[in-house]
Each structure stands twice: as structure tokens, then as C-alpha cells.
Design an enzyme around this catalytic site. Structure first.
Site, short mmCIF file in Angstrom:
data_model
loop_
_atom_site.label_atom_id
_atom_site.label_comp_id
_atom_site.label_asym_id
_atom_site.label_seq_id
_atom_site.Cartn_x
_atom_site.Cartn_y
_atom_site.Cartn_z
N CYS A 24 71.82 102.27 -55.16
CA CYS A 24 72.85 101.52 -55.87
C CYS A 24 73.57 100.54 -54.96
CB CYS A 24 73.84 102.49 -56.51
SG CYS A 24 74.66 103.59 -55.35
N ARG B 126 86.46 98.62 -49.59
CA ARG B 126 86.22 99.98 -50.06
C ARG B 126 87.49 100.58 -50.62
NH1 ARG B 126 82.69 103.31 -47.89
NH2 ARG B 126 83.32 104.56 -49.69
N LYS C 92 76.03 104.13 -62.63
CA LYS C 92 75.60 103.22 -61.57
C LYS C 92 75.64 103.89 -60.19
CE LYS C 92 80.05 100.81 -60.92
NZ LYS C 92 80.28 101.13 -59.51
N ASP C 93 76.32 105.06 -60.09
CA ASP C 93 76.38 105.79 -58.82
C ASP C 93 75.31 106.87 -58.70
OD1 ASP C 93 78.65 104.36 -58.03
OD2 ASP C 93 80.02 105.82 -58.93
N ARG D 276 92.04 99.14 -54.28
CA ARG D 276 91.51 97.79 -54.09
C ARG D 276 92.40 96.74 -54.75
NH1 ARG D 276 85.71 98.37 -56.34
NH2 ARG D 276 86.29 100.49 -56.90
N ARG E 149 75.32 93.53 -54.29
CA ARG E 149 74.90 92.79 -55.48
C ARG E 149 75.92 91.72 -55.82
NH1 ARG E 149 76.96 93.02 -60.37
NH2 ARG E 149 78.17 94.86 -59.79
N ARG E 150 77.19 92.10 -55.83
CA ARG E 150 78.25 91.12 -56.11
C ARG E 150 78.30 90.06 -55.01
NH1 ARG E 150 82.02 96.09 -57.50
NH2 ARG E 150 81.50 96.39 -59.70
#
Length: 312
Positions: free
Chosen positions: A241, A148, A82-83, A154, A130-131
Site C-alpha cells: 500500500c 506522518r 487500503k491498509d 496532520r 501515490r499522492r
């Protein structure tokens, strides 16, 4: 066969887990092989006080690693797919896709059960537009802030009480065996994952046929077709992304069903379309679905998102 292989990787716990995982599989397959890890700090690792979308979404976590491949310091790299940008530097390819982990997202909280259990105005942290977009559509009352840092960082911020909840990739939690007191899966059909979320990709020099042959046993066809379809969708949208784009593919027999999603960052104007085709046409299916989404208003939405993120 090569006697030694050097794997370029980021230095985060999750990136190291991924590289060590592939290293272990290689050493199991080739018992005499020496595997070394080359830890590299990428731009995305260095800039932690700015939302990803404002730093420039493409290649944030791979550029310096790809430079190590091109100059010969490393033989291969292990990425979270995804990156990885859809356009790669000349001379490199992501030719091996191992079996995918759980592609969903997870809502973590110290106190509250699930998205519906969060109090009105709760503070939710996420690094992903997106989230953010999908959270805002489901719970417009929530206060969503950019979060971040590495996965463990996190989660620690959540446990310290800085957030009521955070949303992270389920795959990372599974790989690092990290959890929180309250954990709820956010997945299809209500919450769509990022393109290729949960999948790893192994990148190497196109000219290095020996490495390519050594890695071939790691390929997982089912995952490869899913990743091709979803990345075809992303490519057709010309998206990075770090934009509110989601995709979800399901394979049954020889049939691939792909759902594509684009929305504004506040969850408004969601566009969600589906395409069905053969697994052999996975890339073309994704590209075609992207054109349908753009024609349905996605082009205007994405243009506005890019302008807004660049201007803020």
C-alpha cells in the site's frame, strides 16, 4: 447467537470511529448483543518519524490486530481496506465489505484555493508515494515532504503553519467531520485514489461461522466488486500500500471499468491503462490489468522504486 463480540481496532480517532460505526450497526441489528472494543497499537502507530515506505509497507497497521484475532482475544477487526495486505495469515479472511465512503483525496490549505492556487515551490505534506507521484506530475515545482501521524495530527500541523497544504483521504475527513479553511477534492480522472480507498473491511477467523453469519447483513455487493477488482490489480503488481500505485473502478449495471496507474515517485513515466469486464470477473480483471501495466514498463518502474526506498 453470540452474546458478546470483541472488535480489535487501532486507537486513532479514525480507527475508533470506524469500529464504533460497525459496533452501532451490529447493536442495531442485534439489540441484545454486547460489543466491546479492544484497542491495539500497531507497528505503524509506533514508528512515526520514518516514511511508511521505508518501514515496510505491508501489514504495518494490521499485524498486531491479526494476532489478537488468531489468539482469540478478539472476534473481528475493522480495517481501512487500503491498509490491508493482499495476503492474509492462514485462518483469517476479510469476508465482509460494507458500503464505500468517498474514495477521493482532498487538498487542504489554510490560505490557498486548490492545487492551481498554490504558489510556486509551496510545501505540501503527504504520507503517500501515490499522492506524491501524482502531485509531482501535476505540479513539478512543489516541495513535497513526508507527513506522518493520525489524521487530526496532520491537519493540526497544517493549521499551525508547518505546511502550505496537505493531501489526505476524503473519507477520513467525512467520518471525523474535520476540515480546513480551504478544501479541494482531488479525484478521477486527474488524481486516482489508492486501491480500495474509502472502503472498510471486516476480518475474522475463517472457522468462526457464527460471526460470519452475524456480519453478512453488512455486505455491500457493489463495493465488494470494486474492492476485488482494485485489490486484484494490486496483487498482480505484487505491490504494497506504500508504493505509487493507484486504481479506480466504476460499475454500471453488470459492467466494471477499472483504471490502473503506476508511476515513478517524481511523477515521471506514468503508465495508465484501463480494462472493462463483468463484475463477476472483478478479481481476474484486476489481475489481467496488472499484467498489462507490468508489460508496459511498470515492472521496471516498481523495481526501481523498491530499490530506491530500501536504499535511502
Amino acid at each position: 447467537m453470540k452474546e458478546k463480540i470483541v472488535i480489535a481496532t487501532r486507537g486513532s480517532k479514525l480507527a475508533l470511529w470506524q469500529a464504533e460505526h460497525i459496533s452501532a450497526l451490529l447493536r442495531e441489528q442485534y439489540p441484545s448483543l454486547i460489543v466491546e472494543l479492544l484497542k491495539i497499537k500497531t507497528k505503524g502507530d509506533k514508528i512515526l518519524d520514518v516514511p511508511l515506505a521505508k518501514v515496510g509497507g505491508k501489514g504495518l497497521f494490521v499485524k498486531e490486530i491479526e494476532e489478537a484475532l488468531l489468539d482469540g482475544r478478539a472476534d473481528m477487526a475493522v480495517h481501512s481496506m487500503k491498509d490491508v495486505p493482499t495476503e492474509l495469515p492462514e485462518g483469517l479472511e476479510v469476508g465482509v465489505i460494507p458500503e464505500r465512503e468517498d474514495p477521493t483525496d482532498t487538498l487542504l490549505s489554510a490560505k490557498y484555493d486548490g492545487l492551481d492556487g498554490l504558489p510556486e515551490g509551496a510545501l505540501v505534506g503527504t504520507s503517500s508515494l501515490r499522492r506524491q507521484s501524482q502531485l509531482a506530475a501535476l505540479r513539478p515545482d512543489l516541495k513535497i515532504e513526508s507527513l506522518r501521524g493520525n489524521l487530526d495530527t496532520r491537519v493540526n500541523k497544517l493549521l499551525e503553519g508547518q505546511y502550505d497544504a496537505i493531501v489526505v483521504a476524503t473519507a477520513g475527513l467525512n467520518r471525523l467531520n474535520i476540515s480546513a479553511p480551504k478544501s479541494t477534492i482531488l479525484g478521477p480522472p486527474d488524481f486516482l485514489p489508492a486501491v480500495a480507498q474509502g472502503a472498510l473491511g471486516i476480518e475474522y477467523r475463517t472457522s468462526d461461522e457464527e460471526v460470519q453469519e452475524m456480519l453478512a447483513f453488512l455486505n455491500h455487493d457493489h463495493t465488494r466488486h470494486q474492492v476485488l477488482a482494485e485489490r486484484g490489480f494490486l496483487t498482480g503488481l505484487d505491490g504494497g500500500c506504500q508504493v505509487p500505485i493507484a486504481a479506480w473502478s466504476v460499475i454500471e449495471g453488470n459492467t466494471l471499468r477499472l483504471t490502473g496507474f503506476v508511476a515513478d515517485t517524481d511523477g515521471s513515466r506514468p503508465i495508465r491503462l484501463e480494462a472493462v469486464g463483468s463484475v463477476e470477473d472483478a478479481w481476474e480483471l484486476g489481475m489481467g490489468l496488472a499484467q498489462d501495466v507490468l508489460a508496459a514498463g511498470g515492472d521496471e518502474i516498481l523495481s526501481e522504486v523498491y530499490q530506491r526506498e530500501a536504499g535511502e
